[in-house]
Design an enzyme around this catalytic site. Structure first.
Site, PDB file in Angstrom:
ATOM      1  N   ASP A 123     -26.513  70.630  76.828  1.00 49.71           N
ATOM      2  CA  ASP A 123     -25.055  70.831  76.787  1.00 49.71           C
ATOM      3  C   ASP A 123     -24.600  71.583  78.044  1.00 49.71           C
ATOM      4  OD1 ASP A 123     -25.118  69.640  74.333  1.00 49.71           O
ATOM      5  OD2 ASP A 123     -25.057  71.506  73.192  1.00 49.71           O
ATOM      6  N   GLU A 139     -39.894  69.694  73.729  1.00 49.22           N
ATOM      7  CA  GLU A 139     -38.587  69.222  74.189  1.00 49.22           C
ATOM      8  C   GLU A 139     -37.521  70.019  73.454  1.00 49.22           C
ATOM      9  OE1 GLU A 139     -37.208  65.211  73.292  1.00 49.22           O
ATOM     10  OE2 GLU A 139     -35.663  65.368  74.835  1.00 49.22           O
ATOM     11  N   GLU A 166     -31.079  58.857  75.235  1.00 50.79           N
ATOM     12  CA  GLU A 166     -29.832  58.219  74.770  1.00 50.79           C
ATOM     13  C   GLU A 166     -28.675  58.561  75.709  1.00 50.79           C
ATOM     14  OE1 GLU A 166     -30.472  60.588  71.561  1.00 50.79           O
ATOM     15  OE2 GLU A 166     -32.240  59.387  71.120  1.00 50.79           O
TER      16      GLU A 166
HETATM   17  N1  SAH Z   1     -31.789  65.021  74.781  1.00 45.07           N
HETATM   18  C1  SAH Z   1     -30.881  64.083  74.151  1.00 45.07           C
HETATM   19  C2  SAH Z   1     -29.625  64.775  73.605  1.00 45.07           C
HETATM   20  C3  SAH Z   1     -28.811  65.506  74.645  1.00 45.07           C
HETATM   21  S1  SAH Z   1     -27.378  66.341  73.946  1.00 45.07           S
HETATM   22  C4  SAH Z   1     -30.524  62.994  75.139  1.00 45.07           C
HETATM   23  O1  SAH Z   1     -30.747  63.178  76.349  1.00 45.07           O
HETATM   24  O2  SAH Z   1     -30.029  61.943  74.723  1.00 45.07           O
HETATM   25  C5  SAH Z   1     -28.013  67.984  73.800  1.00 45.07           C
HETATM   26  C6  SAH Z   1     -28.709  68.225  72.478  1.00 45.07           C
HETATM   27  O3  SAH Z   1     -29.237  69.553  72.484  1.00 45.07           O
HETATM   28  C7  SAH Z   1     -27.778  68.147  71.285  1.00 45.07           C
HETATM   29  O4  SAH Z   1     -28.335  67.291  70.316  1.00 45.07           O
HETATM   30  C8  SAH Z   1     -27.678  69.597  70.795  1.00 45.07           C
HETATM   31  O5  SAH Z   1     -27.511  69.682  69.392  1.00 45.07           O
HETATM   32  C9  SAH Z   1     -29.007  70.173  71.240  1.00 45.07           C
HETATM   33  N2  SAH Z   1     -28.970  71.628  71.500  1.00 45.07           N
HETATM   34  C10 SAH Z   1     -28.002  72.279  72.168  1.00 45.07           C
HETATM   35  N3  SAH Z   1     -28.261  73.598  72.229  1.00 45.07           N
HETATM   36  C11 SAH Z   1     -29.444  73.783  71.581  1.00 45.07           C
HETATM   37  C12 SAH Z   1     -30.215  74.926  71.291  1.00 45.07           C
HETATM   38  N4  SAH Z   1     -29.817  76.158  71.680  1.00 45.07           N
HETATM   39  N5  SAH Z   1     -31.370  74.776  70.609  1.00 45.07           N
HETATM   40  C13 SAH Z   1     -31.760  73.537  70.201  1.00 45.07           C
HETATM   41  N6  SAH Z   1     -31.050  72.405  70.444  1.00 45.07           N
HETATM   42  C14 SAH Z   1     -29.904  72.516  71.126  1.00 45.07           C
END
Ligand code: SAH
Length: 212
Positions: A116, A42, A191
């Site tokens: 994001d 993930e 979340e």
């Molecule tokens: N999957 C969770 C969080 C979504 S927010 C949910 O659905 O509730 C997106 C998350 O991805 C954030 O915590 C951010 O820090 C992480 N993220 C963004 N770009 C990333 C990258 N290049 N590598 C690893 N994590 C990343």
């Protein structure tokens, strides 16, 4: 997010499920689990609700959760520890380096949940479903493996449909309102998923299958 208290000792308490040298694990991930079972990743696990529940439901499978923000991954690790899970590991790094961390075909599948959106057009290459990322995932996922993607963000979803098409990754289970669809059964909420859905957003979802 505000800086977490006692971060160092809390991180240390999770040392057994945290991988500090992911590049050295390339091609050897299954060894950490002492088992030949299926291996899933993930990217952007956030506070870990999703991966914790997924690992709980599938004790015969293995999960690696990547998150780039240390204080966030710490909360995810604490959740997994509390659930006494032995089939999940956590790695703090940027997904852009993914090919240095996983061998070709090493993974059985990948979850991208509420990545994001990077709404500004000039930032589109940072989106985790941009074609350059998809080409990387294609390498590290085995033939027939799957990418599962969910987002509340319709512009990101529409962008992603084009990217998967351009990367020749066939799609299935494409829907723009997951929670009222037949695929909601068994769907583990993240979340962000619960937050956005409570605000009235519908959840978009697709599954891509890697064909080599
Ligand atoms: N999957 C969770 C969080 C979504 S927010 C949910 O659905 O509730 C997106 C998350 O991805 C954030 O915590 C951010 O820090 C992480 N993220 C963004 N770009 C990333 C990258 N290049 N590598 C690893 N994590 C990343």
């Amino acid at each position: 997010m505000r800086k977490k208290k006692n971060a160092e000792s809390r991180m240390n308490a999770c040392a057994d499920i945290k991988i500090d040298n992911p590049k050295e694990m390339k091609g050897k991930w299954r060894e950490t689990f002492d088992h030949e079972g299926e291996l899933f990743l993930e990217i952007g696990c956030g506070k870990g609700t999703f991966v914790t529940e997924l690992a709980k439901r599938n004790p015969d499978k293995f999960y690696i959760a990547v998150e780039v923000v240390p204080d966030v991954i710490m909360l995810a690790m604490e959740k997994a520890k509390k659930a006494e899970l032995t089939n999940v590991r956590f790695v703090c790094f940027d997904a852009a380096e993914i090919c240095e961390v996983f061998e070709e075909g090493e993974l059985d599948g990948l979850y991208l949940n509420f990545s994001d959106p990077w709404p500004k057009k000039r930032h589109h290459k940072r989106r985790l479903t941009y074609i350059d990322f998809l080409e990387k995932y294609k390498k590290i996922i085995k033939n027939g493996g799957k990418i599962f993607f969910k987002t509340d963000n319709r512009p990101l979803f529409d962008f992603s449909l084009i990217q998967f098409n351009d990367a020749s990754i066939p799609l299935s289970q494409v829907c723009t309102d997951l929670h009222t669809s037949m695929w909601e059964q068994g769907n583990i909420h993240t979340e962000y998923e619960d937050n956005f859905s409570a605000k009235g957003f519908t959840i978009n979802r697709l599954v891509g299958t890697i064909i080599k």
